[in-house]
Design a protein around this motif. Structure first.
Motif, PDB file in Angstrom:
ATOM      1  N   LEU A  55      -4.259 -49.259 -20.745  1.00  0.00           N
ATOM      2  CA  LEU A  55      -3.710 -48.999 -19.411  1.00  0.00           C
ATOM      3  C   LEU A  55      -2.205 -49.263 -19.369  1.00  0.00           C
ATOM      4  O   LEU A  55      -1.451 -48.499 -18.763  1.00  0.00           O
ATOM      5  CB  LEU A  55      -4.426 -49.863 -18.368  1.00  0.00           C
ATOM      6  CG  LEU A  55      -5.920 -49.599 -18.183  1.00  0.00           C
ATOM      7  CD1 LEU A  55      -6.536 -50.603 -17.229  1.00  0.00           C
ATOM      8  CD2 LEU A  55      -6.153 -48.179 -17.707  1.00  0.00           C
ATOM      9  N   ILE A  56      -1.799 -50.323 -20.020  1.00  0.00           N
ATOM     10  CA  ILE A  56      -0.364 -50.646 -20.072  1.00  0.00           C
ATOM     11  C   ILE A  56       0.375 -49.590 -20.884  1.00  0.00           C
ATOM     12  O   ILE A  56       1.475 -49.173 -20.522  1.00  0.00           O
ATOM     13  CB  ILE A  56      -0.155 -52.069 -20.646  1.00  0.00           C
ATOM     14  CG1 ILE A  56      -0.588 -53.086 -19.597  1.00  0.00           C
ATOM     15  CG2 ILE A  56       1.281 -52.292 -21.077  1.00  0.00           C
ATOM     16  CD1 ILE A  56      -0.615 -54.508 -20.068  1.00  0.00           C
ATOM     17  N   TYR A  57      -0.226 -49.138 -21.970  1.00  0.00           N
ATOM     18  CA  TYR A  57       0.413 -48.075 -22.747  1.00  0.00           C
ATOM     19  C   TYR A  57       0.585 -46.811 -21.903  1.00  0.00           C
ATOM     20  O   TYR A  57       1.656 -46.231 -21.837  1.00  0.00           O
ATOM     21  CB  TYR A  57      -0.392 -47.753 -24.013  1.00  0.00           C
ATOM     22  CG  TYR A  57       0.169 -46.558 -24.742  1.00  0.00           C
ATOM     23  CD1 TYR A  57       1.299 -46.697 -25.528  1.00  0.00           C
ATOM     24  CD2 TYR A  57      -0.392 -45.296 -24.592  1.00  0.00           C
ATOM     25  CE1 TYR A  57       1.856 -45.603 -26.163  1.00  0.00           C
ATOM     26  CE2 TYR A  57       0.151 -44.195 -25.225  1.00  0.00           C
ATOM     27  CZ  TYR A  57       1.271 -44.355 -26.011  1.00  0.00           C
ATOM     28  OH  TYR A  57       1.831 -43.267 -26.626  1.00  0.00           O
ATOM     29  N   MET A  58      -0.506 -46.383 -21.238  1.00  0.00           N
ATOM     30  CA  MET A  58      -0.474 -45.147 -20.455  1.00  0.00           C
ATOM     31  C   MET A  58       0.484 -45.251 -19.264  1.00  0.00           C
ATOM     32  O   MET A  58       1.145 -44.283 -18.916  1.00  0.00           O
ATOM     33  CB  MET A  58      -1.880 -44.800 -19.948  1.00  0.00           C
ATOM     34  CG  MET A  58      -2.864 -44.490 -21.056  1.00  0.00           C
ATOM     35  SD  MET A  58      -2.456 -43.032 -21.991  1.00  0.00           S
ATOM     36  CE  MET A  58      -2.758 -41.775 -20.792  1.00  0.00           C
ATOM     37  N   GLY A  59       0.553 -46.423 -18.634  1.00  0.00           N
ATOM     38  CA  GLY A  59       1.339 -46.558 -17.420  1.00  0.00           C
ATOM     39  C   GLY A  59       2.753 -47.060 -17.601  1.00  0.00           C
ATOM     40  O   GLY A  59       3.614 -46.785 -16.769  1.00  0.00           O
ATOM     41  N   LEU A  60       3.032 -47.788 -18.689  1.00  0.00           N
ATOM     42  CA  LEU A  60       4.352 -48.398 -18.843  1.00  0.00           C
ATOM     43  C   LEU A  60       5.065 -48.027 -20.143  1.00  0.00           C
ATOM     44  O   LEU A  60       6.227 -47.622 -20.115  1.00  0.00           O
ATOM     45  CB  LEU A  60       4.246 -49.931 -18.748  1.00  0.00           C
ATOM     46  CG  LEU A  60       3.753 -50.487 -17.413  1.00  0.00           C
ATOM     47  CD1 LEU A  60       3.606 -51.994 -17.485  1.00  0.00           C
ATOM     48  CD2 LEU A  60       4.676 -50.092 -16.282  1.00  0.00           C
ATOM     49  N   VAL A  61       4.392 -48.160 -21.261  1.00  0.00           N
ATOM     50  CA  VAL A  61       5.057 -47.954 -22.553  1.00  0.00           C
ATOM     51  C   VAL A  61       5.545 -46.513 -22.715  1.00  0.00           C
ATOM     52  O   VAL A  61       6.573 -46.267 -23.335  1.00  0.00           O
ATOM     53  CB  VAL A  61       4.119 -48.364 -23.722  1.00  0.00           C
ATOM     54  CG1 VAL A  61       4.744 -48.059 -25.073  1.00  0.00           C
ATOM     55  CG2 VAL A  61       3.785 -49.848 -23.619  1.00  0.00           C
ATOM     56  N   ARG A  62       4.857 -45.564 -22.106  1.00  0.00           N
ATOM     57  CA  ARG A  62       5.245 -44.148 -22.216  1.00  0.00           C
ATOM     58  C   ARG A  62       6.449 -43.782 -21.340  1.00  0.00           C
ATOM     59  O   ARG A  62       6.942 -42.665 -21.427  1.00  0.00           O
ATOM     60  CB  ARG A  62       4.055 -43.256 -21.834  1.00  0.00           C
ATOM     61  CG  ARG A  62       2.945 -43.289 -22.837  1.00  0.00           C
ATOM     62  CD  ARG A  62       1.780 -42.402 -22.458  1.00  0.00           C
ATOM     63  NE  ARG A  62       2.192 -41.219 -21.732  1.00  0.00           N
ATOM     64  CZ  ARG A  62       1.448 -40.577 -20.857  1.00  0.00           C
ATOM     65  NH1 ARG A  62       0.247 -41.007 -20.576  1.00  0.00           N
ATOM     66  NH2 ARG A  62       1.879 -39.504 -20.248  1.00  0.00           N
TER      67      ARG A  62
END
Length: 157
Positions: A55-62
């Motif tokens: 979720l953090i990857y999809m919402g923030l890291v990208r």
């Protein structure tokens, strides 16, 4: 040529710092609990890491840093910066359901960052439950670019 920044100054914090703190904190908790023999909390911490990391990857890291001038959109992941012609813009969408109001830009062709790029715009209190002004601005730019392209005869393109 003047470049207007479209993404928030908080993009770096959201993209790098917050995910780093999350992963470091949960990993530290797992190591601390394991080394002290308190195995009860390890499973919960590990599950939190497994559930929230995607979720953090999809919402923030990208998230990308985005700016624009008269000819190009500049996209950066803080390591590499690319420029994409404005004429390659296809669609712009956003959602007000998430606190940081992410905006997605879809391009006509694939870029080094993919066909769709996500960025976090500056906060705008007038767009809490509506379309962000930057989304409206980019949609208008797409519309005007398409209209101008239709005015140019095919022999001059």
């Amino acid at each position: 040529m003047y470049k207007k920044q479209l993404s928030s100054n908080l993009t770096f914090i959201a993209k790098v710092i917050l995910p780093g703190l999350f992963v470091t904190g949960i990993t530290g908790a797992i190591i601390g609990l394991t080394s002290s023999g308190q195995y009860d909390g390890v499973l919960g911490a590990f599950l939190a890491l497994l559930v929230f990391s995607p979720l953090i990857y999809m919402g923030l890291v990208r998230l990308k840093r985005v700016s624009i001038d008269n000819q190009y959109i500049y996209i950066s992941n803080y390591i590499k910066t690319i420029q994409v012609p404005i004429t390659d813009l296809q669609e712009v969408d956003d959602t007000w359901l998430l606190n940081y109001h992410p905006i997605w830009i879809t391009f006509r062709t694939e870029t080094p960052f993919g066909k769709v790029v996500m960025f976090m715009p500056s906060t705008d209190p007038t767009s809490i439950f509506s379309t962000h002004p930057i989304t409206r601005e980019l949609r208008e730019l797409i519309k005007n670019t398409c209209l101008n392209a239709k005015k140019i005869p095919h022999t001059q393109r």
